[in-house]
Write an enzyme that holds these catalytic residues in place. Structure first.
Site, mmCIF file in Angstrom:
data_model
loop_
_atom_site.group_PDB
_atom_site.id
_atom_site.type_symbol
_atom_site.label_atom_id
_atom_site.label_comp_id
_atom_site.label_asym_id
_atom_site.label_seq_id
_atom_site.Cartn_x
_atom_site.Cartn_y
_atom_site.Cartn_z
ATOM 1 N N HIS A 175 63.537 21.697 35.733
ATOM 2 C CA HIS A 175 63.655 20.610 36.759
ATOM 3 C C HIS A 175 65.013 19.358 36.097
ATOM 4 O O HIS A 175 64.366 18.240 35.120
ATOM 5 C CB HIS A 175 62.435 19.813 37.556
ATOM 6 C CG HIS A 175 62.796 18.889 38.136
ATOM 7 N ND1 HIS A 175 61.854 19.265 39.222
ATOM 8 C CD2 HIS A 175 63.120 18.260 38.084
ATOM 9 C CE1 HIS A 175 62.450 18.063 40.282
ATOM 10 N NE2 HIS A 175 63.346 17.179 39.112
ATOM 11 N N ASP A 313 60.535 26.236 46.053
ATOM 12 C CA ASP A 313 60.488 25.821 45.566
ATOM 13 C C ASP A 313 58.975 25.849 46.721
ATOM 14 O O ASP A 313 58.998 23.987 47.050
ATOM 15 C CB ASP A 313 61.055 24.286 45.417
ATOM 16 C CG ASP A 313 60.669 22.829 44.892
ATOM 17 O OD1 ASP A 313 59.375 23.204 43.845
ATOM 18 O OD2 ASP A 313 60.734 22.041 44.503
HETATM 19 O O1 DOR Z 1 59.906 17.911 45.543
HETATM 20 C C1 DOR Z 1 59.100 18.387 45.061
HETATM 21 N N1 DOR Z 1 57.815 18.601 45.077
HETATM 22 N N2 DOR Z 1 59.368 18.805 43.539
HETATM 23 C C2 DOR Z 1 58.914 19.230 42.139
HETATM 24 O O2 DOR Z 1 60.126 18.775 41.686
HETATM 25 C C3 DOR Z 1 57.843 19.196 42.797
HETATM 26 C C4 DOR Z 1 56.989 19.647 44.302
HETATM 27 C C5 DOR Z 1 55.904 19.428 44.297
HETATM 28 O O3 DOR Z 1 54.933 19.904 43.742
HETATM 29 O O4 DOR Z 1 55.481 18.366 45.184
HETATM 30 ZN ZN ZN Z 2 58.971 22.660 42.220
#
Ligand code: DOR
Ligand code: ZN
Length: 450
Positions: A175, A313
């Protein structure tokens, strides 16, 4: 099972043929096949794709069952044509020790309706556990959070980053957002200096998010990771690239024969930051949505082959959490139900070919993470398929979502394309309306050595 009269789409070619599935495998591919007493699926007018492999999902469960659990998350996957998912480690329970990994395997093994694997989470000092995890075939990669996001995983210290890159013997997924830069821009925009006062501050608009986590934040992290990788020969996979700068840096490293791949998420190519004004924190995601120009640049990078994979994601959060103030509302949006649909719509709009979709969302993820039996419709491969209709229409609506969080940033979108059936290990797992697969029918994925 016999799948008749469909058009088979692989990353490398298309073919009108029948497919015979037996004992979870693809046994034969040919014309005009007849098998006595077999369940026959008529795929006339449909395209038959290998099941999608989503290498980046957050399936929550454990202390976060209100957001999602292994059953609802993998149901959303099947409804979205996805037959294999790889779970990220930043949920609560974090996948940062073998003990936690075993607990996750146990629960996923009982609840998952599609295939699943895990990314292991890096901490500043879990080198020994990571070395053990690297030998576990259910571990796809080591995930390093160079910038903070949901959960508490963070590696903002160069020495820990370098040591993990030097010692971990499988792919490392990054990340790539630089924590120091995030802090700097948070202060510059009046956040953090007086954190207590700002908690719950209703006046802070979600539009500040892309100013704090701006494009430079991503560029800095990619630069740092690539420098470290050039000295350690680590194999890196960059999660959710969202800017041209990152893609250019990664392409330059590939030209130098470094072992690098990268992924893009649907929200970075189908949404842009103008949506934040409308959706507020529902559009808050890390990395943030970018401007329209950047979105177009990502599309050209996709077309020219500079981006290797698509991964959602999928990060479900509850509506009531998203309705909190900017500072408290968590980042992330769901994506499993909708990613393939959005791609089918893009195919109909001639933005890319169906073969390219298969390459990005099935074939290449299987290659990058070394899942040998997936990603292709070929004799001997696993019988995970998805039947899609490019002529039918689908309206994305919250009533039809399988994710427990129950909302989507694409709510109301009309899609030209439909998912008619998802087949898992040779059996119908989703019939176009309902999930048929039973809890526990998903199998643990096996990731090869690099
Ligand atoms: O927006 C995000 N949500 N980016 C991330 O890297 C983690 C993810 C989450 O787990 O909620
Ligand atoms: Zn993620």
């Amino acid at each position: 099972m016999l799948v008749k009269n469909g058009t088979i789409v692989n990353a490398k070619g298309m073919l009108k043929a029948d497919i015979y599935l037996e004992l979870g495998k693809i046994r034969r591919i040919g014309k005009n096949m007849k098998m006595q007493g077999e369940e026959t699926i008529d795929a006339s007018g449909l395209f038959v794709l290998p099941g999608m492999v989503d290498a980046h999902v957050h399936l929550r469960d454990f202390r976060e069952v209100s957001k999602e659990d292994y059953f609802t998350g993998t149901s959303a996957a099947l409804a979205g044509g996805v037959t294999s998912v790889i779970d990220m480690p930043n949920n609560s329970l974090p996948t940062i020790s073998m003990q936690n990994l075993e607990a996750k395997k146990f629960v996923a093994g009982r609840k998952a309706v599609c295939n699943y694997g895990f990314h292991f989470g890096a901490t500043p000092d879990n080198f020994e556990e990571a070395a053990i995890a690297a030998r576990d075939p259910s571990i796809a990669s080591l995930k390093i959070y160079m910038g903070s996001s949901t959960g508490s995983l963070l590696l903002d210290d160069f020495s820990a980053l370098y040591c993990h890159l030097a010692s971990f013997k499988k792919t490392i997924t990054l990340h790539a957002e630089d924590e120091h830069a995030i802090r700097h821009f948070s202060k510059q925009h009046g956040l953090m200096e007086n954190e207590e006062d700002l908690r719950g501050a209703k006046h802070t608009k979600a539009t500040i998010h892309s100013k704090i986590r701006n494009e430079m934040v991503a560029e800095l992290a990619v630069t740092r990771a690539l420098s470290a990788a050039s000295k350690t020969s680590a194999k890196l996979h960059f999660a959710h690239v969202s800017t041209k700068k990152e893609v250019d840096l990664i392409s330059a490293a590939k030209r130098k024969k470094m072992r690098i791949t990268c992924e893009v998420s649907p929200h970075h190519i189908f949404l842009d930051d103008s949506l934040t004004k409308k959706l507020g924190n529902f559009a808050k995601v890390n990395p943030p949505l970018r401007g329209k120009k950047t979105v177009l640049e990502l599309w050209s990078a996709l077309k020219s082959g500079k981006i290797d994979i698509l991964a959602t994601d999928h990060a479900p959060h509850l509506r009531e959490e998203k309705e909190l103030g900017y500072w408290e509302a968590p980042s992330g949006m769901p994506g499993l139900d909708t990613a393939l649909l959005l791609m089918l719509d893009a195919v109909n709009k001639r933005r890319l070919s169906l073969q390219k979709v298969v390459s990005l969302y099935s074939y290449m993820p299987s290659k990058v993470f070394k899942i040998y039996n997936k990603g292709e419709i070929a004799v001997g491969k696993d019988a995970d398929l998805v039947l899609v209709d490019l002529k039918a229409k689908t309206k994305i609506s919250k009533e039809k979502l399988f994710t427990k969080c129950g909302w989507s940033p694409y709510e109301g979108t009309q899609i030209q394309g439909a998912i008619r059936r998802t087949i898992l290990a040779g059996k119908t797992a989703y019939d176009g309306e309902s999930v048929i697969s039973r809890m526990g029918e998903g199998k643990e994925l096996r990731f090869g050595k690099i």
